[in-house]
Write an enzyme that holds these catalytic residues in place. Sequence first.
Site, mmCIF file in Angstrom:
data_model
loop_
_atom_site.group_PDB
_atom_site.id
_atom_site.type_symbol
_atom_site.label_atom_id
_atom_site.label_comp_id
_atom_site.label_asym_id
_atom_site.label_seq_id
_atom_site.Cartn_x
_atom_site.Cartn_y
_atom_site.Cartn_z
ATOM 1 N N HIS A 40 27.090 9.987 -74.819
ATOM 2 C CA HIS A 40 27.250 9.614 -76.228
ATOM 3 C C HIS A 40 28.191 8.419 -76.331
ATOM 4 C CE1 HIS A 40 24.956 12.971 -77.662
ATOM 5 N NE2 HIS A 40 25.754 13.853 -77.076
ATOM 6 N N GLU A 125 23.538 20.331 -75.832
ATOM 7 C CA GLU A 125 24.056 21.334 -74.899
ATOM 8 C C GLU A 125 23.775 22.741 -75.414
ATOM 9 O OE1 GLU A 125 28.334 23.142 -73.609
ATOM 10 O OE2 GLU A 125 28.189 20.943 -73.578
ATOM 11 N N SER A 223 29.481 11.530 -80.387
ATOM 12 C CA SER A 223 30.000 12.433 -79.356
ATOM 13 C C SER A 223 30.748 13.602 -79.986
ATOM 14 C CB SER A 223 30.935 11.670 -78.407
ATOM 15 O OG SER A 223 31.629 12.568 -77.576
#
Length: 664
Positions: A40, A125, A223
């Site tokens: 990111h 994730e 991010s």
Amino acid sequence: MQVEVAETAGFCFGVDRAVNAVYKLLEEGKKACTLGPIAHNPQVTGDLREKGVLAVDSPAGAPPGYVLVIRSHGVAREVEEEIGRLSVPCVDVTCPSVKKIHRLAREAGEQGRVFLLFGDGDHPEVRGITGHCTGEFLVCRGAGELQTLLKNRPDLSKLPIAVAAQTTFHAGEWQNCLGILKKVCTNAVFFATICNATAKRQKEAKALAQKCHRMVVIGGRDSSNTAKLRDICAEYCETYLIERADELPAFPAGLRIGITAGASTPASIIKEVLVTMAEVNNNELNFEEMLEESLKSLNTDEKVHGVVVGISPTEVYVDVGRKQAGFIPANELSNDPGVKPEDIVKLGDEMDLLIMKTNDQEGTIMLSKRRVDAMKGWDEIQEAQESGEILTGKVIEVVKGGVIVLKGAMRVFVPASQATASRGEDLNALMGTQVRFRIIEVNRQRRRAVGSIRSVLREERKAAQEKFWETIEEGQAFTGTVKSLTNFGAFVDLGGVDGMIHISELSWNRVKHPSEVVNVGDTVDVYVKGLDRENGKISLGYKRPEDNPWVKMEREYPVGTVCDAKVVGMTAFGAFANVIPGIDGLIHISQIADHRIEKPQDVLKVGDEVRVKITEIDFDKHRVSLSIRALLEEEQAAADEAAAEAPANEIVYSTELPADEPEE
């Protein structure tokens, strides 16, 4: 203005490994595509895009000829299966910490537990983790959502649940959630899955923000971990999130500025921000001091102390307390090419390392453990040569002219002439074995150590022989190993001393060669038949008296016994037939038939099964006489006797006319 940079700012080992994997593919001349952005960070992804790296949304989007890279976030199980089904060339650089959560998610379902994961449900994730769940799962963003969930699902308080968190989850929020769950849920297990590097980075950011006037957080706006760093710092002071150095504001003089960076931020961008701050504030002297202190330029061949923070099949990730991310390639862990990284180190291990190469652009350091170990090993090797000490090591390679023995981190060359007890033995048999050896030569300038296995073997053999001859007696039983075969017998290693089994002692049956009974390498039970102490010779017995066929013959086959026998040989005077294993008897030509024959072959041939009678046994000369004729005559006599005993009134018809009656 004072500037302080957080110790662990920048690339975490997971992102660092993923980015390096893509650059490595490019260096090898391969085409690469990533399953989503590799990091990111727009600068990193932009640089890779310029180099031809594509970002695809699914395995099916990988163009032919491209290698697909699974980023550190990991993917769902169905995506892994799709990659296998499509046979797409793939490099999986999923963070080991994320892999651990995949396993926990799978095992929770297998154990009948509800899997509760704290994190952002839209984060790749988290999508990858939930894609490995085998049972019911729930995702919460934090304590607020958890309170609502428990209100809507009161049954969760009694259900078995497994609780984990996204690796970049807010450490403080995790503690809040645990406090709530531990009060409500009576059947829950908790797993600390927030990445150690993430937790440490957040803790440092908090401590830095508490003592600074301003905080600068460097990282991609997309991010997750960078956003959390910004939120943590913003609680204590004015905080700026920037992606590039040109986004820096102009700070007033006299302020204390803290800098941290997300896990996807390379060291090169952190350095660029520091340079820009120095130029804007016209503080060149402070900048030089700051840069020297914060980046601590590392020189090749410098020793550092590190802590293992990650392990993969190809390398180990180490925190050396610097901005650069440290890694040890597998071939720099040990001189043994056969061992795996997880066999050598574990998470949390501390060790001294040697810097092999630095990459300021990528913010990485390549380290070596085996070279530091080898430096320490030279002193041990030198002392062992001087004292004649016997060392123990593992044979890891068979090379031209000898073998390589690994002693600790030291590679010791053992010439073929010094590798075995005698010349001509197969060196490959030593591969992977532990051996005892002496150091016979050390040359530090050439980084060469030479050892001898033979000298130790000969000493051990001599000592074993002396002890052996002190205790050996006739009749003593041993278990040995067949060492070699000759035409006249087999040599057996009794444990440092050889004895011989003569061919006549191998079997009660006739054998033409020892290989009919034993082979080299066989384990055999033997006993001592004879000793020649003067010449150091031992005669061994192998066949057992209780297996003697003549004992069985005497016990079970007395004279007069009728049995089946197989013709095994022919001569001019008769035929030999096998009565029992190990004993052949002679059927003399006069005993083959109940009439005269010219030669045995007129009636018999080798391989015939015949019924015989044992007529004579000479146990001293080991001879047995057999007869077919005796059985034939007995059968004829029995038939004649039966005819003689026929009833008198039995009418017997005849076609012959009386001699005194004329024909009509």
